[in-house]
Design a protein around this motif. Structure first.
Motif, short mmCIF file in Angstrom:
data_model
loop_
_atom_site.label_atom_id
_atom_site.label_comp_id
_atom_site.label_asym_id
_atom_site.label_seq_id
_atom_site.Cartn_x
_atom_site.Cartn_y
_atom_site.Cartn_z
N VAL A 100 -54.90 -97.62 40.80
CA VAL A 100 -54.31 -97.36 42.00
C VAL A 100 -55.36 -96.74 43.13
CG1 VAL A 100 -52.43 -95.75 42.90
CG2 VAL A 100 -52.06 -97.03 40.93
N THR A 189 -49.97 -87.92 38.03
CA THR A 189 -49.00 -88.72 38.71
C THR A 189 -49.28 -88.52 40.38
OG1 THR A 189 -47.15 -87.18 38.71
CG2 THR A 189 -47.14 -88.90 37.20
N LEU A 214 -43.29 -94.51 44.64
CA LEU A 214 -44.36 -94.48 43.74
C LEU A 214 -44.77 -93.07 43.18
CD1 LEU A 214 -46.18 -97.50 45.13
CD2 LEU A 214 -44.61 -97.74 43.13
N TYR A 216 -44.17 -91.62 40.82
CA TYR A 216 -44.09 -91.58 39.16
C TYR A 216 -45.39 -92.16 38.48
CZ TYR A 216 -42.54 -96.20 39.45
OH TYR A 216 -42.49 -97.46 39.88
N ILE A 217 -46.29 -93.00 39.42
CA ILE A 217 -47.43 -93.63 38.86
C ILE A 217 -48.64 -92.63 38.78
CG2 ILE A 217 -46.64 -95.91 39.72
CD1 ILE A 217 -48.63 -95.74 41.90
N GLN A 221 -53.80 -95.33 37.04
CA GLN A 221 -53.13 -96.33 36.21
C GLN A 221 -53.68 -97.67 36.78
OE1 GLN A 221 -48.91 -96.02 36.19
NE2 GLN A 221 -48.49 -97.90 35.60
N PHE A 226 -48.55 -103.16 36.40
CA PHE A 226 -47.53 -102.85 37.22
C PHE A 226 -46.54 -104.10 37.42
CE2 PHE A 226 -50.76 -100.01 39.16
CZ PHE A 226 -49.84 -98.74 39.07
N GLU A 230 -43.48 -103.10 42.16
CA GLU A 230 -44.57 -101.95 42.39
C GLU A 230 -45.91 -102.69 42.97
OE1 GLU A 230 -43.60 -99.24 38.39
OE2 GLU A 230 -44.57 -100.97 38.13
#
Length: 337
Positions: A100, A189, A214, A216-217, A221, A226, A230
């Motif tokens: 990410v 997160t 998003l 919670y990601i 990650q 995904f 996502e």
């Protein structure tokens, strides 16, 4: 003169039955219909492909030969197209180390922050990258994984026993920012990171991801973990500042928690307020109710689909359902029978 509609004449891609229609610009336009009805044929393979082809033709031959090539859509004519931003559910481009943070501006800013304000002082941002020899784990080369080749079975991937999956060289972890090393921060997160960092630019980036549902990601990650929805929302985070574009989305609510649907709707409205036209294929009834314009394709799938069943406002669809299965489920969702 500002053109207010995208005009399509004689669309026959795949199962489409010579569809002609006008799509209002600078609105949220939701395409509905059963799976296989022809929505993607019209939205992606006709509108999206033709818009991209027209843009490609404005480039000189040197640039054009290096762009992705699109076939000519089976349609008589499409008028008043703008620059397309096509966001589908295909995997995000990148390598095994992509996260990410790396596909946004977050990672570059984190590395700069560690190089300038980390303790002890190091001064070079590249050492905080697992894509650079100075920062990557020498055992797994930054992937965090080791591949075990088996003679008669499929290869097996194991967590690297040197970096324990982080991808960083062990000596990089001795540097800290606000008491945390780069690996600990990459495990945060988005919701945790927005409270940890007080830098305005990072706050804006995390707030954008929060608005896309998003929160919670983890910022570290890996991209290959995904869901399709996502991935779309991550791609959308890179296009949020554009204007006068046609933004095409394929079920962006996929994988989205119902409580975050309102955030997605607010974001789509923001894109329209910036002067964009938002075209969405959706099965989510809540998003359908918030559309400025509904285009229903069907009535069924395959040879029994491909027709323009309805084009108009949500209220008109509910009042005049005709052959639309979408109208039936919308009326039920809204408690109208």
């Amino acid at each position: 003169m500002v053109q207010k509609t995208i005009n399509i004449y004689g669309a026959r891609q795949n199962n489409l039955k010579n569809i002609s229609l006008k799509i209002p610009k600078h609105q949220i336009v939701v395409f509905t219909g059963v799976s296989g009805s022809g929505k993607s044929s019209l939205v992606f393979e006709t509108i999206g492909a033709e818009a991209q082809r027209q843009i490609n033709e404005t480039q000189d031959s040197f640039v054009r030969n290096r762009l992705q090539h699109f076939g000519i859509a089976d349609v008589d004519k499409i008028e008043n197209l703008n620059v397309p931003v096509i966001i589908n559910q295909k995997p995000l481009t990148g390598n095994i180390r992509s996260t990410v943070a790396t596909i946004t501006d977050i990672y570059a800013n984190l590395r700069l922050l560690f190089s300038r304000m980390g303790e002890p002082f190091v001064g070079y941002s590249h050492v905080f990258s697992f894509n650079h020899p100075g920062g990557m784990c020498p055992q797994c080369e930054g992937s965090g994984l080791e591949k075990i080749e088996l003679a008669f079975l499929e290869d097996v991937e194991m967590i690297c026993d040197v970096c324990h999956g982080s991808g960083y060289a062990p000596e990089i972890l001795k540097y800290h920012y606000k008491g945390k090393n780069i690996t600990e921060i990459m495990k945060m997160t988005v919701a945790e990171a927005i409270h940890f960092f007080d830098h305005e630019y990072l706050q804006q980036q995390f707030q954008l991801l929060m608005s896309l549902g998003l929160d919670y990601i983890a910022i570290g990650q890996r991209l290959n973990t995904f869901s399709g929805g996502e991935r779309q929302r991550l791609k959308l985070s890179k296009e949020i500042d554009g204007t006068n574009h046609i933004i095409v989305l394929d079920e962006p609510s996929s994988g989205l928690h119902p409580s975050d649907t309102e955030k997605l709707i607010a974001l789509l409205n923001d894109l329209v307020d910036q002067g964009n036209t938002v075209i969405v294929i959706e099965h989510n009834l809540e998003i359908m109710t918030q559309a400025d314009w509904i285009i229903d394709i069907g009535p069924l799938a395959g040879d029994k689909g491909g027709e323009l069943v309805f084009s108009g406002t949500v209220d008109d669809l509910i009042k005049n359902p005709g052959r639309s299965f979408t109208a039936f489920y919308l009326r039920k969702y809204l408690g109208l029978f």
